[in-house]
Every structure is written in structure tokens, then in C-alpha cells.
Design a protein around this motif. Structure first.
Motif, short mmCIF file in Angstrom:
data_model
loop_
_atom_site.label_atom_id
_atom_site.label_comp_id
_atom_site.label_asym_id
_atom_site.label_seq_id
_atom_site.Cartn_x
_atom_site.Cartn_y
_atom_site.Cartn_z
N LEU A 58 0.99 -1.45 0.08
CA LEU A 58 0.01 -0.07 0.07
C LEU A 58 0.94 1.37 -0.05
O LEU A 58 1.57 1.37 0.90
CB LEU A 58 -1.01 -0.02 1.06
CG LEU A 58 -1.73 1.01 1.23
CD1 LEU A 58 -2.78 1.27 0.28
CD2 LEU A 58 -2.61 1.07 2.65
N VAL A 59 0.53 2.12 -0.83
CA VAL A 59 1.37 3.44 -0.75
C VAL A 59 0.59 4.42 -0.22
O VAL A 59 1.14 5.23 0.25
CB VAL A 59 1.61 3.91 -2.46
CG1 VAL A 59 2.15 5.12 -2.35
CG2 VAL A 59 2.39 2.86 -3.16
N ALA A 60 -0.81 4.54 -0.69
CA ALA A 60 -1.54 5.72 0.08
C ALA A 60 -3.05 5.35 -0.23
O ALA A 60 -3.41 4.61 -1.16
CB ALA A 60 -1.22 6.98 -0.79
N TYR A 62 -0.49 7.15 4.41
CA TYR A 62 0.66 7.15 3.49
C TYR A 62 1.79 6.04 4.00
O TYR A 62 1.83 5.98 5.26
CB TYR A 62 1.12 8.20 3.22
CG TYR A 62 0.37 9.27 2.60
CD1 TYR A 62 -0.16 10.29 3.70
CD2 TYR A 62 0.35 9.44 1.26
CE1 TYR A 62 -1.11 11.19 2.79
CE2 TYR A 62 -0.33 10.50 0.73
CZ TYR A 62 -1.00 11.19 1.56
OH TYR A 62 -1.76 12.42 0.84
N ALA A 63 2.27 5.13 3.28
CA ALA A 63 3.35 4.35 3.74
C ALA A 63 4.24 5.50 3.96
O ALA A 63 4.74 6.45 3.61
CB ALA A 63 3.77 3.61 2.41
N ASP A 64 5.13 5.00 4.99
CA ASP A 64 6.21 5.73 5.61
C ASP A 64 7.24 6.23 4.47
O ASP A 64 7.88 7.38 4.67
CB ASP A 64 6.91 4.84 6.93
CG ASP A 64 6.09 4.96 7.93
OD1 ASP A 64 6.46 3.92 8.94
OD2 ASP A 64 4.95 5.75 7.99
N SER A 65 7.52 5.23 3.56
CA SER A 65 8.40 5.65 2.60
C SER A 65 8.10 6.76 1.78
O SER A 65 8.87 7.27 0.92
CB SER A 65 8.81 4.33 1.73
OG SER A 65 7.64 3.95 1.36
N VAL A 66 6.71 7.17 1.44
CA VAL A 66 6.36 8.25 0.76
C VAL A 66 5.81 9.40 1.39
O VAL A 66 5.50 10.29 0.61
CB VAL A 66 5.29 7.59 -0.20
CG1 VAL A 66 5.80 6.50 -0.88
CG2 VAL A 66 3.94 7.37 0.45
N LYS A 67 5.82 9.32 2.54
CA LYS A 67 5.26 10.47 3.38
C LYS A 67 6.05 11.82 3.12
O LYS A 67 7.16 11.74 3.30
CB LYS A 67 5.05 10.26 4.98
CG LYS A 67 4.12 9.45 5.40
CD LYS A 67 4.11 9.19 6.71
CE LYS A 67 2.91 8.21 7.29
NZ LYS A 67 3.08 7.98 8.89
N GLY A 68 5.37 12.81 2.72
CA GLY A 68 5.94 14.26 2.56
C GLY A 68 6.39 14.36 1.15
O GLY A 68 6.82 15.26 0.75
N ARG A 69 6.37 13.25 0.43
CA ARG A 69 6.62 13.45 -1.00
C ARG A 69 5.58 13.07 -2.12
O ARG A 69 5.35 13.63 -2.88
CB ARG A 69 7.72 12.27 -1.35
CG ARG A 69 8.99 12.58 -0.55
CD ARG A 69 10.20 11.51 -1.21
NE ARG A 69 9.66 10.19 -0.94
CZ ARG A 69 9.68 9.33 -1.99
NH1 ARG A 69 9.96 9.56 -3.28
NH2 ARG A 69 9.33 7.78 -1.72
N PHE A 70 4.62 12.22 -1.56
CA PHE A 70 3.48 11.91 -2.43
C PHE A 70 2.02 12.33 -1.76
O PHE A 70 1.81 12.42 -0.31
CB PHE A 70 3.34 10.23 -2.34
CG PHE A 70 4.08 9.72 -3.31
CD1 PHE A 70 5.28 10.21 -3.57
CD2 PHE A 70 4.19 8.30 -3.51
CE1 PHE A 70 6.31 9.41 -4.44
CE2 PHE A 70 4.70 7.60 -4.22
CZ PHE A 70 6.07 8.00 -4.76
N SER A 95 9.72 14.46 -5.74
CA SER A 95 11.02 13.81 -5.08
C SER A 95 11.13 12.59 -5.42
O SER A 95 11.60 11.68 -4.63
CB SER A 95 11.01 14.32 -3.88
OG SER A 95 10.93 15.97 -3.50
N LEU A 96 10.60 12.04 -6.51
CA LEU A 96 10.84 10.63 -6.87
C LEU A 96 12.45 10.00 -6.70
O LEU A 96 13.37 10.67 -7.24
CB LEU A 96 10.34 10.38 -8.13
CG LEU A 96 8.76 10.37 -8.22
CD1 LEU A 96 8.27 10.53 -9.71
CD2 LEU A 96 8.25 8.97 -7.78
N LYS A 97 12.48 8.78 -6.25
CA LYS A 97 13.47 8.28 -5.88
C LYS A 97 13.79 7.00 -6.87
O LYS A 97 12.69 6.14 -7.15
CB LYS A 97 13.79 7.52 -4.56
CG LYS A 97 13.62 8.97 -3.69
CD LYS A 97 13.78 8.58 -2.18
CE LYS A 97 13.49 9.72 -1.25
NZ LYS A 97 13.54 9.12 0.13
N PRO A 98 14.88 6.30 -7.09
CA PRO A 98 14.74 5.08 -7.80
C PRO A 98 13.89 4.01 -7.42
O PRO A 98 13.37 3.18 -7.98
CB PRO A 98 16.29 4.63 -7.92
CG PRO A 98 17.02 6.01 -7.93
CD PRO A 98 16.12 7.01 -6.96
#
Length: 120
Positions: free
Chosen positions: A47-49, A59-67, A84-87
């Protein structure tokens, strides 16, 4: 017949942005929660959001503040603004909706997925 149609994926450089869209088509009485999931090669779908019918988001912790997830209830659409996308955001992104069909029938529906690739 109800379906979710996604759009907006593609190739973007690290630090870039993309906006995913998902439209629910068909005869629908109500859309409850709408979510975005993603699945990277060799990994489980995660789950992303998510967003409820009342607008509560998670939101998933990994995307908070970016998505940012948002929805348009009038047009049965949900969006995912990705900044602020990451690989490590590279994955197939899937739209999911918990629906109520006419007659009160609950239905979980998934989109076909859209590829997001973050690479220089």
C-alpha cells in the motif's frame, strides 16, 4: 461491469514528479475507500496511499511528505501526486477501490497497473 482505468505513469529522472490518475467507470452506487498500491520486481504488492470517502488519508512511511493522494467524488477519480521521486519508487502502480454497486453489493476492484520508472 465496473473497471478502474489508470494513466500517468512513465519514465522520470530522480527528483522528478509524476501524477497518476485513476477513473472508475461503470454503474456505481458509492465509492468507499480508494487506494494506490505498487509492486516492484521480486517484491510483494504494498500500500502506498489511501483515502476514504470523507477525505481521510494515510501513507506508507516511505512516501510521506513526497506523495499526495486526492480524489474527486463527483467524477469517481483518484489521483496520486508524486514528487521527489527516487529510484526505489520504481514499480507498477495499481489503483484499488472498495465500491458499493446498486443493490448494496460490495465490490473490490483493481486497475490494470501503470509502470513508473525512476532512473537517470
Amino acid at each position: 461491469q465496473v473497471q478502474l482505468v489508470e494513466s500517468g505513469g512513465g519514465l522520470v529522472q530522480p527528483g522528478g514528479s509524476l501524477r497518476l490518475s485513476c477513473a472508475a467507470l461503470g454503474t456505481i452506487a458509492r465509492i468507499n475507500a480508494m487506494d494506490w498500491y505498487r509492486q516492484a520486481p521480486g517484491k510483494q504488492r504494498e500500500l502506498v496511499a489511501g483515502i476514504t470517502s470523507g477525505g481521510t488519508t494515510n501513507y506508507a512511511d516511505s512516501v510521506k511528505g513526497r506523495f499526495t493522494i486526492s480524489r474527486d467524488n463527483a467524477y469517481y477519480r483518484v489521483y496520486l501526486e508524486m514528487n521527489s521521486l527516487k529510484p526505489e519508487d520504481t514499480a507498477v502502480y495499481y489503483c484499488h477501490a472498495a465500491l458499493t454497486l446498486p443493490g448494496g453489493i460490495p465490490r473490490d476492484t483493481w486497475g490494470q497497473g501503470t509502470q513508473v520508472t525512476v532512473s537517470s
